[in-house]
Design a protein around this motif. Structure first.
Motif, PDB file in Angstrom:
ATOM      1  N   MET A 187      88.496 -39.543  92.678  1.00  0.00           N
ATOM      2  CA  MET A 187      89.243 -40.659  93.266  1.00  0.00           C
ATOM      3  C   MET A 187      89.290 -40.551  94.793  1.00  0.00           C
ATOM      4  O   MET A 187      89.474 -41.538  95.495  1.00  0.00           O
ATOM      5  CB  MET A 187      90.660 -40.625  92.707  1.00  0.00           C
ATOM      6  CG  MET A 187      91.247 -41.947  92.319  1.00  0.00           C
ATOM      7  SD  MET A 187      92.835 -41.658  91.530  1.00  0.00           S
ATOM      8  CE  MET A 187      92.358 -41.737  89.821  1.00  0.00           C
ATOM      9  N   GLY A 188      89.137 -39.339  95.301  1.00  0.00           N
ATOM     10  CA  GLY A 188      89.116 -39.141  96.749  1.00  0.00           C
ATOM     11  C   GLY A 188      87.926 -39.809  97.408  1.00  0.00           C
ATOM     12  O   GLY A 188      87.915 -40.034  98.612  1.00  0.00           O
ATOM     13  N   ARG A 189      86.885 -40.118  96.635  1.00  0.00           N
ATOM     14  CA  ARG A 189      85.696 -40.801  97.156  1.00  0.00           C
ATOM     15  C   ARG A 189      85.751 -42.299  96.894  1.00  0.00           C
ATOM     16  O   ARG A 189      84.756 -43.012  97.124  1.00  0.00           O
ATOM     17  CB  ARG A 189      84.422 -40.246  96.509  1.00  0.00           C
ATOM     18  CG  ARG A 189      84.238 -38.756  96.664  1.00  0.00           C
ATOM     19  CD  ARG A 189      83.968 -38.327  98.081  1.00  0.00           C
ATOM     20  NE  ARG A 189      82.706 -38.823  98.605  1.00  0.00           N
ATOM     21  CZ  ARG A 189      82.224 -38.520  99.797  1.00  0.00           C
ATOM     22  NH1 ARG A 189      82.926 -37.742 100.607  1.00  0.00           N
ATOM     23  NH2 ARG A 189      81.086 -39.007 100.209  1.00  0.00           N
ATOM     24  N   LEU A 190      86.880 -42.755  96.358  1.00  0.00           N
ATOM     25  CA  LEU A 190      87.038 -44.166  95.988  1.00  0.00           C
ATOM     26  C   LEU A 190      86.840 -45.084  97.200  1.00  0.00           C
ATOM     27  O   LEU A 190      87.296 -44.785  98.293  1.00  0.00           O
ATOM     28  CB  LEU A 190      88.456 -44.373  95.427  1.00  0.00           C
ATOM     29  CG  LEU A 190      88.847 -45.760  94.955  1.00  0.00           C
ATOM     30  CD1 LEU A 190      88.101 -46.111  93.677  1.00  0.00           C
ATOM     31  CD2 LEU A 190      90.356 -45.807  94.680  1.00  0.00           C
ATOM     32  N   ARG A 191      86.134 -46.190  96.975  1.00  0.00           N
ATOM     33  CA  ARG A 191      85.996 -47.221  98.008  1.00  0.00           C
ATOM     34  C   ARG A 191      86.654 -48.494  97.490  1.00  0.00           C
ATOM     35  O   ARG A 191      86.938 -48.612  96.299  1.00  0.00           O
ATOM     36  CB  ARG A 191      84.532 -47.423  98.360  1.00  0.00           C
ATOM     37  CG  ARG A 191      83.977 -46.250  99.186  1.00  0.00           C
ATOM     38  CD  ARG A 191      82.490 -46.354  99.411  1.00  0.00           C
ATOM     39  NE  ARG A 191      81.728 -45.862  98.297  1.00  0.00           N
ATOM     40  CZ  ARG A 191      81.362 -44.588  98.118  1.00  0.00           C
ATOM     41  NH1 ARG A 191      81.705 -43.671  98.988  1.00  0.00           N
ATOM     42  NH2 ARG A 191      80.656 -44.227  97.070  1.00  0.00           N
ATOM     43  N   SER A 192      86.880 -49.447  98.407  1.00  0.00           N
ATOM     44  CA  SER A 192      87.732 -50.583  98.050  1.00  0.00           C
ATOM     45  C   SER A 192      87.174 -51.423  96.903  1.00  0.00           C
ATOM     46  O   SER A 192      87.928 -51.956  96.098  1.00  0.00           O
ATOM     47  CB  SER A 192      87.983 -51.453  99.276  1.00  0.00           C
ATOM     48  OG  SER A 192      86.759 -51.916  99.783  1.00  0.00           O
ATOM     49  N   SER A 193      85.857 -51.552  96.783  1.00  0.00           N
ATOM     50  CA  SER A 193      85.348 -52.401  95.706  1.00  0.00           C
ATOM     51  C   SER A 193      84.070 -51.882  95.051  1.00  0.00           C
ATOM     52  O   SER A 193      83.563 -52.497  94.126  1.00  0.00           O
ATOM     53  CB  SER A 193      85.118 -53.829  96.227  1.00  0.00           C
ATOM     54  OG  SER A 193      84.119 -53.804  97.218  1.00  0.00           O
ATOM     55  N   THR A 194      83.552 -50.751  95.537  1.00  0.00           N
ATOM     56  CA  THR A 194      82.314 -50.234  94.953  1.00  0.00           C
ATOM     57  C   THR A 194      82.590 -49.551  93.618  1.00  0.00           C
ATOM     58  O   THR A 194      83.604 -48.891  93.450  1.00  0.00           O
ATOM     59  CB  THR A 194      81.666 -49.209  95.918  1.00  0.00           C
ATOM     60  OG1 THR A 194      81.590 -49.813  97.195  1.00  0.00           O
ATOM     61  CG2 THR A 194      80.282 -48.808  95.462  1.00  0.00           C
ATOM     62  N   ARG A 195      81.657 -49.720  92.679  1.00  0.00           N
ATOM     63  CA  ARG A 195      81.839 -49.155  91.342  1.00  0.00           C
ATOM     64  C   ARG A 195      81.214 -47.778  91.206  1.00  0.00           C
ATOM     65  O   ARG A 195      81.739 -46.906  90.524  1.00  0.00           O
ATOM     66  CB  ARG A 195      81.211 -50.103  90.312  1.00  0.00           C
ATOM     67  CG  ARG A 195      81.634 -49.867  88.890  1.00  0.00           C
ATOM     68  CD  ARG A 195      80.905 -50.821  87.971  1.00  0.00           C
ATOM     69  NE  ARG A 195      79.523 -50.423  87.788  1.00  0.00           N
ATOM     70  CZ  ARG A 195      79.120 -49.480  86.934  1.00  0.00           C
ATOM     71  NH1 ARG A 195      80.003 -48.852  86.195  1.00  0.00           N
ATOM     72  NH2 ARG A 195      77.854 -49.184  86.801  1.00  0.00           N
ATOM     73  N   PHE A 251      98.064 -44.015  96.742  1.00  0.00           N
ATOM     74  CA  PHE A 251      96.802 -43.395  97.162  1.00  0.00           C
ATOM     75  C   PHE A 251      95.680 -44.430  97.154  1.00  0.00           C
ATOM     76  O   PHE A 251      94.843 -44.462  98.062  1.00  0.00           O
ATOM     77  CB  PHE A 251      96.453 -42.230  96.221  1.00  0.00           C
ATOM     78  CG  PHE A 251      95.207 -41.506  96.637  1.00  0.00           C
ATOM     79  CD1 PHE A 251      95.252 -40.515  97.597  1.00  0.00           C
ATOM     80  CD2 PHE A 251      93.977 -41.836  96.085  1.00  0.00           C
ATOM     81  CE1 PHE A 251      94.103 -39.859  97.996  1.00  0.00           C
ATOM     82  CE2 PHE A 251      92.812 -41.191  96.482  1.00  0.00           C
ATOM     83  CZ  PHE A 251      92.885 -40.190  97.439  1.00  0.00           C
ATOM     84  N   ARG A 256      83.257 -53.631  86.152  1.00  0.00           N
ATOM     85  CA  ARG A 256      82.933 -53.781  87.571  1.00  0.00           C
ATOM     86  C   ARG A 256      83.950 -53.075  88.479  1.00  0.00           C
ATOM     87  O   ARG A 256      83.603 -52.502  89.504  1.00  0.00           O
ATOM     88  CB  ARG A 256      82.844 -55.278  87.909  1.00  0.00           C
ATOM     89  CG  ARG A 256      82.610 -55.610  89.370  1.00  0.00           C
ATOM     90  CD  ARG A 256      81.265 -55.078  89.836  1.00  0.00           C
ATOM     91  NE  ARG A 256      81.085 -55.272  91.263  1.00  0.00           N
ATOM     92  CZ  ARG A 256      81.619 -54.503  92.197  1.00  0.00           C
ATOM     93  NH1 ARG A 256      82.388 -53.480  91.861  1.00  0.00           N
ATOM     94  NH2 ARG A 256      81.401 -54.744  93.481  1.00  0.00           N
ATOM     95  N   TYR A 285      79.568 -44.014  92.017  1.00  0.00           N
ATOM     96  CA  TYR A 285      79.675 -42.796  92.816  1.00  0.00           C
ATOM     97  C   TYR A 285      78.272 -42.199  92.892  1.00  0.00           C
ATOM     98  O   TYR A 285      77.610 -42.027  91.861  1.00  0.00           O
ATOM     99  CB  TYR A 285      80.628 -41.801  92.164  1.00  0.00           C
ATOM    100  CG  TYR A 285      82.071 -42.249  92.172  1.00  0.00           C
ATOM    101  CD1 TYR A 285      82.828 -42.193  93.338  1.00  0.00           C
ATOM    102  CD2 TYR A 285      82.684 -42.725  91.021  1.00  0.00           C
ATOM    103  CE1 TYR A 285      84.152 -42.592  93.361  1.00  0.00           C
ATOM    104  CE2 TYR A 285      84.010 -43.131  91.026  1.00  0.00           C
ATOM    105  CZ  TYR A 285      84.740 -43.062  92.193  1.00  0.00           C
ATOM    106  OH  TYR A 285      86.038 -43.468  92.206  1.00  0.00           O
ATOM    107  N   GLY A 336      92.056 -48.102 100.577  1.00  0.00           N
ATOM    108  CA  GLY A 336      91.601 -49.460 100.874  1.00  0.00           C
ATOM    109  C   GLY A 336      91.514 -50.381  99.670  1.00  0.00           C
ATOM    110  O   GLY A 336      91.010 -51.501  99.782  1.00  0.00           O
ATOM    111  N   PRO A 382      86.893 -48.093  88.700  1.00  0.00           N
ATOM    112  CA  PRO A 382      87.518 -47.072  89.566  1.00  0.00           C
ATOM    113  C   PRO A 382      88.776 -47.593  90.261  1.00  0.00           C
ATOM    114  O   PRO A 382      89.755 -46.863  90.410  1.00  0.00           O
ATOM    115  CB  PRO A 382      86.426 -46.749  90.596  1.00  0.00           C
ATOM    116  CG  PRO A 382      85.157 -47.198  89.984  1.00  0.00           C
ATOM    117  CD  PRO A 382      85.503 -48.381  89.141  1.00  0.00           C
ATOM    118  N   GLN A 383      88.723 -48.858  90.687  1.00  0.00           N
ATOM    119  CA  GLN A 383      89.883 -49.426  91.392  1.00  0.00           C
ATOM    120  C   GLN A 383      91.057 -49.634  90.428  1.00  0.00           C
ATOM    121  O   GLN A 383      92.215 -49.391  90.780  1.00  0.00           O
ATOM    122  CB  GLN A 383      89.496 -50.757  92.056  1.00  0.00           C
ATOM    123  CG  GLN A 383      88.559 -50.623  93.245  1.00  0.00           C
ATOM    124  CD  GLN A 383      87.112 -50.350  92.867  1.00  0.00           C
ATOM    125  OE1 GLN A 383      86.689 -50.641  91.748  1.00  0.00           O
ATOM    126  NE2 GLN A 383      86.327 -49.806  93.783  1.00  0.00           N
TER     127      GLN A 383
END
Lengths: 287, 280
Positions: free
Chosen positions: B114-122, A174, A160, B124, A179, A163-164
């Motif tokens: 990773m530049g498109r990373l959001r705080s909690s979305t899995r 970074f 889940r 892309y 966020g 990516p984070q």
């Protein structure tokens, strides 16, 4: 080897099958969690948590034997101490970095010492060795259920929030700018590691659980192209080392946890040597 | 310490434009160490700005304030008319990444994604993938996309980090010491990329090189010069006359540290030009 297979199939020896299932369930944690611990370089923190667990086990045994909390299972104290240790280490790591090493070593030493003291004062016989080095043949059905549940939780979290988790480990600053609540990711990693260490110590013991959280994933990391591949490779290698170690320990009448760790260590060193030799040859060809 | 704003001769008479970064009397200190004291400066939208100063002067603190990683003790920081936290999605950040782990298994394209990373979305989506491809192309690292990040040279890695920042399609691009440990070829390619971006995004370069800046620069702000007392001062910068000053992928500008342009000299009555939001 054939003796081990016969024992596995022998209905009168369920503990042999339990040991194998425990090993395979543990392999998932060693692979997935181990990869995160390795790339985040928090093996030392996990080591401190693992050793603090002995304090909780000792306290549980002591309170149960003294009749203060009759029947209190050691795993309860172990969980409490592991989570307390994780909370203190998390707080110190995030808020007071200049004393981080000292505090982590203090938790490591105090946890173990408390365990030894409580066990020494526990009426009756309690053997700290089985907690330090594990005894996989004593794994119960409840242990297996807990391991399976933790596998499910860890796999879900890794899927889940992949990516984070990846970004936090690769470039924390970074990730924060994007966020990602990196402090929360770190604390959650420590908490899950704490719970995993408690369950995994039944398999390889407190002392060697850190070896299994780092060696298979470290070995997989030599060939992996991504964190996910490192997780999968670490889990596959852990499963391989576990089955091989259990079979060898059965055939040679040796402690299973120690054999598994020796195999994992040997594989890591062999892979390190192969990578070093390969790099040297490439440099030689370029020169 | 102080931050000074210096403008190129050409940019000194800037017309009224939106303000991308604004520091208003910002103070910040670490325990027993004052860093910024009532620092005020602003960078216009579309400008190429350099924040220069010696090590320990407060550049990194100013950077962390812009990125919203720390909060000022007093004063206000506004980025793109918003608070720094609210502006994060519109910021592309290229860190030094000095503590990089060479054993981390990750490919170049994964780093850029990773530049498109959001705080909690899995997930892309297709738009994320297109932005990654555009960023790889813009930073001239398409050919490296499938390679392990650890197999790259230091200069190539820095360009990949630029691509990662560009993948966010930022309005504001911030680069921290972008040329540190960079080979001449990578440096040239980097400034070529920045030259293409100039005008489409606000660019802020943070560097400890206080003598010269790239000729792309519109405004130079100096942090922590002797006697500046924790403020930021804008300096004038002029084309460097010596051939030896050719650097940053082209000719350089020399920073005139004996000049100090007033913060509101370019736009006495300006407002940010962005819709007012709940800025700090």
């Amino acid at each position: 080897m054939s003796g081990y297979v016969q024992a596995l199939l022998d209905p009168s020896m369920p503990f042999v099958r339990n040991a194998l299932v425990a090993g395979l369930l543990s392999a998932v944690l060693f692979g997935v969690l181990g990869a995160v611990v390795t790339v985040k370089r928090i093996a030392g923190l996990a080591g401190a948590i693992a050793h603090a667990v002995l304090g909780g086990i000792g306290l549980s045994l002591f309170l149960a034997a003294k009749g203060v909390l009759p029947g209190l299972p050691p795993i309860v104290g172990a969980l409490v101490f592991a989570l307390l240790a994780a909370a203190v280490i998390g707080f110190v790591s995030l808020r007071a970095k200049q004393r981080e090493d000292t505090v982590i070593n203090a938790i490591w030493a105090i946890g173990m010492s408390l365990g030894v003291l409580f066990i020494a004062k526990t009426p009756g016989y309690a053997d700290p060795m089985s907690y330090l080095f594990g005894n996989i043949l004593l794994v119960s059905g409840r242990d297996l259920a807990l391991l399976a549940a933790l596998d499910a939780v860890v796999l879900f979290l890794a899927w889940r929030y992949y990516p984070q988790i990846e970004a936090s480990a690769f470039d924390e600053e970074f990730a924060r700018v994007r966020g990602v609540p990196t402090d929360a990711v770190f604390v959650a990693t420590l908490a899950v590691t704490a719970v995993a260490v408690v369950l995994l110590q039944t398999f390889v013991g407190i002392v060697m659980v850190i070896a299994m959280l780092t060696l298979p994933s470290g070995t997989a990391g030599f060939a992996a192209r991504s964190l996910a591949a490192m997780m999968a490779g670490g889990a596959a290698l852990s499963a391989l080392f576990t089955v091989g170690g259990l079979a060898a320990s059965w055939s040679l009448d040796l402690p299973a946890g120690a054999v598994v760790v020796v195999i994992a260590g040997a594989a890591f060193l062999a892979a390190s040597a192969a990578v070093a030799v390969g790099a040297r040859k490439r440099r030689g060809r370029r020169a | 310490m102080t931050i000074e704003r210096a403008g190129t001769a050409e940019a000194a008479g800037t017309v009224k434009r939106s303000v991308a970064i604004r520091f208003e009397s910002v103070s910040f200190s670490y325990p027993a160490t004052p860093v910024l004291e009532a620092a005020s400066f602003h960078v216009h939208a579309g400008e190429f700005a350099a924040l220069v100063g010696p090590n320990g002067a407060g550049k990194t603190t100013a950077l962390r304030l812009i990125l919203g990683l720390v909060e000022p003790e007093s004063g206000r920081v506004t980025v793109l008319g918003r608070s720094p936290e609210e502006a994060r999605d519109a910021i592309g950040y290229v860190p030094q990444h000095a503590s990089y782990d060479p054993a981390f298994p990750i490919s170049v394209s994964e780093v850029v994604r990773m530049g498109r990373l959001r705080s909690s979305t899995r997930r892309y989506g297709p738009e994320d993938e297109r932005a990654v491809e555009r960023a790889l192309s813009l930073a001239d690292v398409e050919a490296l996309a499938g390679r392990p990040y650890s197999a790259l040279s230091g200069g190539q890695r820095r360009r990949v980090l630029v691509a990662r920042a560009l993948a966010a399609e930022p309005e504001l691009l911030i680069l921290d010491e972008p040329t540190a440990n960079m080979d001449a070829e990578s440096e040239g390619r980097l400034f070529e990329t920045l030259g293409e971006l100039k005008g489409r995004a606000t660019i802020l370069i943070v560097t400890h090189d206080t003598g010269f800046v790239t000729s792309l620069t519109d405004a130079v702000f100096c942090v922590g010069e002797g006697g500046s007392g924790g403020r930021v001062v804008k300096h004038r910068a002029v084309p460097a006359v010596h051939a030896a000053s050719v650097q940053y992928g082209g000719s350089a500008l020399q920073v005139l540290h004996d000049t100090a342009l007033p913060d509101n000299g370019c736009c006495p009555d300006d407002r940010d030009g962005y819709p007012e939001r709940s800025a700090r």
